[in-house]
Design a protein around this motif. Structure first.
Motif, short mmCIF file in Angstrom:
data_model
loop_
_atom_site.label_atom_id
_atom_site.label_comp_id
_atom_site.label_asym_id
_atom_site.label_seq_id
_atom_site.Cartn_x
_atom_site.Cartn_y
_atom_site.Cartn_z
N LEU A 183 7.44 14.78 -3.65
CA LEU A 183 7.98 13.79 -4.58
C LEU A 183 9.22 13.10 -4.01
CD1 LEU A 183 5.94 14.97 -6.59
CD2 LEU A 183 7.73 14.92 -8.32
N ASP A 184 10.04 13.83 -3.28
CA ASP A 184 11.22 13.21 -2.68
C ASP A 184 10.83 12.16 -1.63
OD1 ASP A 184 13.15 14.66 -4.11
OD2 ASP A 184 14.42 14.75 -2.32
N ILE A 185 9.90 12.54 -0.77
CA ILE A 185 9.47 11.60 0.27
C ILE A 185 8.76 10.41 -0.36
CG2 ILE A 185 7.92 11.31 2.24
CD1 ILE A 185 8.51 14.23 2.97
N ALA A 186 7.90 10.66 -1.34
CA ALA A 186 7.18 9.57 -2.01
C ALA A 186 8.15 8.60 -2.68
CB ALA A 186 6.21 10.13 -3.04
N GLY A 187 9.16 9.14 -3.34
CA GLY A 187 10.15 8.29 -3.99
C GLY A 187 10.93 7.46 -2.99
N LEU A 188 11.29 8.07 -1.87
CA LEU A 188 12.03 7.34 -0.84
C LEU A 188 11.19 6.23 -0.24
CD1 LEU A 188 14.56 7.08 0.95
CD2 LEU A 188 13.50 8.73 2.53
N VAL A 189 9.93 6.54 0.08
CA VAL A 189 9.03 5.52 0.64
C VAL A 189 8.84 4.38 -0.34
CG1 VAL A 189 6.64 5.07 1.33
CG2 VAL A 189 7.82 7.09 2.21
N ALA A 190 8.62 4.71 -1.62
CA ALA A 190 8.42 3.68 -2.63
C ALA A 190 9.64 2.78 -2.74
CB ALA A 190 8.10 4.32 -3.98
N GLY A 239 0.82 -1.21 0.00
CA GLY A 239 0.00 0.00 0.00
C GLY A 239 0.85 1.26 0.00
N LEU A 240 1.88 1.28 0.83
CA LEU A 240 2.75 2.45 0.89
C LEU A 240 3.52 2.62 -0.42
CD1 LEU A 240 4.16 2.05 4.52
CD2 LEU A 240 2.57 3.80 3.71
N PHE A 241 3.96 1.50 -1.01
CA PHE A 241 4.63 1.60 -2.31
C PHE A 241 3.70 2.18 -3.36
CE2 PHE A 241 5.27 -0.24 -6.53
CZ PHE A 241 6.51 0.27 -6.82
N PHE A 242 2.46 1.70 -3.37
CA PHE A 242 1.49 2.21 -4.35
C PHE A 242 1.31 3.71 -4.21
CE2 PHE A 242 -2.86 3.65 -5.04
CZ PHE A 242 -3.01 3.38 -6.40
N TRP A 243 1.10 4.17 -2.96
CA TRP A 243 0.88 5.61 -2.76
C TRP A 243 2.11 6.42 -3.15
CZ3 TRP A 243 -1.41 3.82 2.41
CH2 TRP A 243 -2.77 3.55 2.26
N GLY A 244 3.30 5.90 -2.82
CA GLY A 244 4.52 6.60 -3.22
C GLY A 244 4.66 6.70 -4.72
N PHE A 245 4.44 5.57 -5.40
CA PHE A 245 4.56 5.56 -6.86
C PHE A 245 3.47 6.41 -7.50
CE2 PHE A 245 5.33 3.66 -11.04
CZ PHE A 245 6.71 3.50 -11.00
N ALA A 246 2.27 6.41 -6.90
CA ALA A 246 1.17 7.21 -7.44
C ALA A 246 1.49 8.70 -7.36
CB ALA A 246 -0.12 6.90 -6.69
N ILE A 247 2.10 9.12 -6.25
CA ILE A 247 2.47 10.53 -6.10
C ILE A 247 3.53 10.91 -7.12
CG2 ILE A 247 3.62 12.18 -4.56
CD1 ILE A 247 2.19 10.73 -2.22
N LEU A 248 4.48 10.01 -7.36
CA LEU A 248 5.49 10.28 -8.39
C LEU A 248 4.86 10.39 -9.78
CD1 LEU A 248 8.34 7.84 -7.27
CD2 LEU A 248 8.34 10.34 -7.09
N PHE A 249 3.88 9.55 -10.05
CA PHE A 249 3.19 9.60 -11.34
C PHE A 249 2.44 10.92 -11.50
CE2 PHE A 249 -0.71 8.82 -13.82
CZ PHE A 249 -0.15 8.49 -15.05
N ILE A 250 1.76 11.33 -10.42
CA ILE A 250 1.03 12.61 -10.46
C ILE A 250 2.01 13.76 -10.68
CG2 ILE A 250 -0.35 14.23 -9.09
CD1 ILE A 250 -1.60 11.73 -7.74
N GLY A 251 3.15 13.69 -9.98
CA GLY A 251 4.17 14.73 -10.14
C GLY A 251 4.68 14.81 -11.57
N THR A 252 4.91 13.65 -12.19
CA THR A 252 5.36 13.62 -13.59
C THR A 252 4.31 14.23 -14.52
OG1 THR A 252 6.63 11.61 -13.14
CG2 THR A 252 6.15 12.11 -15.45
N CYS A 253 3.05 13.94 -14.25
CA CYS A 253 1.96 14.51 -15.07
C CYS A 253 1.91 16.03 -14.93
CB CYS A 253 0.63 13.88 -14.67
SG CYS A 253 0.46 12.14 -15.13
#
Length: 659
Positions: free
Chosen positions: A127-134, A83-97
């Motif tokens: 994005l930094d925190i999301a990437g680290l968590v992922a 779940g935490l990986f998903f949320w981290g990766f999702a935030i990175l995807f949103i950031g890229t968009c």
């Protein structure tokens, strides 16, 4: 300084960069779409099935399970990490968009830049925190899969590919950020808003500006290529579950839990009944295999698998997919194996815990139907004898019709043939009618009703088995014959309400009989008695005692009836010591799916496994609410040599003692 950054720093935002970038992106998306289209053609091998009803409810379920990861997070450890990986990766995807939106639309077309100021600081930090968590969660999942290796967790090249690709994408992203920051942001107030990138920047700053510029430029294209590889590989690897698992929440069954489909046995155009090939299943059964993440939760919860029987719900689902994608010609039953199919207790533990909303039971039960209706196969001679007894005497125990109501002779209740003016029809069931141990449960329930002023009627010698064990073992013909006779009888007497002490009878009458025309309110005895208690009609004398309570599968997971039995026990003075597996996560007694009629020759006994769980609570009494469970626990206590330490009782017996 202004808190922002140049989007295409060191790469250039000219046509030389953007045109190939977008051409390659569209090509990757096209390949992904083509890959899914190939799979859709395989799904179509299965029969038709409509899953577009209750669209609003379906969309809400999709969003809830995808965005909140509710089903995934039910299991701690791996579920939490996923779940935490998903949320981290999702935030990175949103950031890229958001970066693409500003760089290629709002800025060049409208001159609007929104990635600046305080918003940019929050954006960069997030994005930094999301990437680290992922990345940390992915590393944790990698350690679990390759170093810890839980029992039964299968690993293939796809797992290594996915872990490696995702880690490379995340790591290269941080190296890119560090190289850029080492040249542009070190020593500025903006750097602290990218804490992970700052660590990488300090590690790279000694390379010199020229080297950093080259590193950044080449790595940018490598990072972009990895992202394209990720997109392309989705339909061709287990990464497809990014789409198929959420889609399965949208396509999940929305009817009554555990309800079986009713076959039209008079359909002259039907070539066969049940499922022998994937063409006999539905497209959704094949799609389930693509939605499966092989997390093995279903396997871990399966009582048959836990007791060393050859059934893995996860393998059954994936074997269906393997046959379908291999051309669909192979025999499903031979692929899955008869022993695996007959081992299922239909407890629904697999479906309840599955994060992908997969429907395991329908596949197993349809294959059982084919074995019985088309091949005449049963799991053993004892089951064949029980079927013959039911055809001749209306019950699997082989007892005569005339003796069905003998248990009630001194209770002062009448059959509907004698007096149909009653408040409820007590559908007794076969075990409470003929098994001496369960007859006491039926007598206790009647005494409780009489004390509450409820007029109870029974069918007596006219009642026949509800047909549930036969149906779950694949004999749809015998089930429908019994059901039609019971329904005609009850309609003839004008029955308005039915109560049963058997969860299997209750579930069948309340759900499955509806397809055959029964339109009568049906309740389980625990719900009925709890309502009488609340209304003040049922008077109990509370006496303190300690017990552990077993939730029968057909009352809990099939009908979500958890509180009424516990409320009744507490009113009787019980201090309930819950077992490790209780409520919706309870462990089956081993009798469901018609297994009450079959010998348990493979692995260890499920009932013995369960009574040992009960024994571990230290409580002297094991309470159940089902005649099948009570029968299994009587045998389980003997098998585990716990006589004198653990006494199985039905909830009705406890209550009757306290009138």
């Amino acid at each position: 300084m202004e808190f922002t950054r140049e989007i295409y720093w060191n790469v250039g935002g000219s046509a030389l960069t953007l045109v190939p970038m977008y051409l390659l992106s569209f090509l990757a998306i096209g390949i992904m779409a083509w890959g899914f289209w190939r799979r859709i053609k395989v799904y179509r091998q299965g029969g038709e099935l409509t899953r577009t009803d209750n669209l609003r409810e379906r969309v809400i379920s999709l969003l809830k399970n995808m965005l909140l990861q509710t089903r995934v997070m039910r299991v701690r450890g791996a579920g939490t990490a996923h779940g935490l990986f998903f949320w981290g990766f999702a935030i990175l995807f949103i950031g890229t968009c958001l970066i693409l939106l500003q760089a290629d639309i709002t800025d060049p077309i409208f001159g609007i830049q929104f990635l600046k100021g305080n918003f940019y600081k929050v954006f960069s930090l997030s994005l930094d925190i999301a990437g680290l968590v992922a990345m940390l969660m992915l590393l944790g999942l990698l350690v679990r899969r390759y170093l810890v290796r839980p029992r039964g967790l299968e690993t293939s090249w796809e797992n290594a590919f996915m872990h490696g690709l995702l880690l490379l994408i995340l790591f290269s992203g941080f190296v890119l950020e560090g190289a850029r920051m080492a040249v542009t942001e070190l020593g500025t107030p903006l750097a602290i808003w990218s804490p992970v990138g700052l660590v990488f920047a300090h590690g790279l700053k000694g390379l010199g500006e020229s080297t950093l510029l080259n590193l950044h430029l080449y790595l940018w294209w490598v990072h972009f290529a990895l992202a394209l590889l990720f997109i392309v590989s989705i339909p061709f690897t287990k990464l497809r579950h990014l789409f198929t698992t959420p889609a399965n929440s949208l396509l999940a069954y929305r009817g009554p839990m555990g309800k079986m489909s009713t076959l039209n046995l008079e359909d002259e155009s039907a070539e066969r009944f049940g499922a022998a090939t994937v063409k006999d299943l539905t497209w959704k059964d094949i799609f389930d295999a693509d939605a499966c993440t092989q997390c093995k939760r279903c396997q871990d919860r399966c009582p048959a698998h836990v007791t060393d029987k050859p059934l893995s719900p996860m393998k059954v689902v994936n074997q269906v997919g393997e046959v379908a994608f291999a051309g669909g010609e192979a025999n499903l039953i031979d692929t899955v194996s008869r022993d695996a199919l007959w081992s299922c207790t239909t407890c629904r533990a697999c479906e309840d815990i599955c994060p992908a909303s997969i429907e395991h039971l329908r596949k197993i039960l349809d294959m059982r139907r084919n074995l019985v209706l088309m091949e005449g196969e049963f799991p053993g001679e004892e089951v064949m004898a029980a079927m013959e007894n039911t055809e001749v005497n209306g019950n699997p125990l082989g007892m005569p019709f005339a003796a069905r109501g003998d248990w009630a002779q001194d209770l002062g209740i009448r059959t509907l043939a004698e007096d149909a003016d009653v408040d409820i029809l007590f559908f007794v069931g076969c075990y409470a009618s003929f098994d001496k141990r369960n007859q006491n449960v039926a007598r206790s329930f009647v005494k409780l009703c009489q004390q509450a002023g409820v007029r109870v009627g029974i069918l007596g010698k006219e009642e026949k088995c509800c047909g549930e064990p036969m149906r779950k073992l694949g004999n749809e013909y015998l089930y429908q014959t019994l059901a039609a006779e019971n329904i005609a009888l009850m309609e003839g007497y004008g029955v308005k309400k039915i109560v049963s002490t058997c969860p299997h009878c209750f579930n069948t009458l309340a759900k499955d009989y509806q397809d055959l025309g029964l339109n009568v309110e049906v309740e389980h005895s625990t719900v009925f008695l709890q309502k009488l208690l609340e209304a003040g009609r049922l008077k109990l004398s509370s006496r303190d005692f300690e017990c552990t309570y077993h939730d029968s599968c057909y009352l809990s997971r099939h009908n979500e009836i958890l509180d009424p039995p516990r409320q009744l026990l507490k009113a009787a003075g019980a201090r309930i010591v819950e077992m490790e597996r209780c409520g919706m996560e309870n462990f089956c007694c081993g009798a469901g799916g018609g297994r009450i009629l079959a010998e348990e020759n493979l692995g260890s006994r499920i009932s013995q496994h369960r009574v040992e769980m009960a024994s571990q609570t230290g409580a002297p009494v094991l309470i159940s609410n089902c005649p099948f469970c009570l029968t299994m626990f009587e045998d389980g206590v003997k098998g585990a040599e716990l006589e004198g330490d653990l006494k199985p009782l039905d909830i009705a017996e406890i209550l009757a003692e306290r009138l």
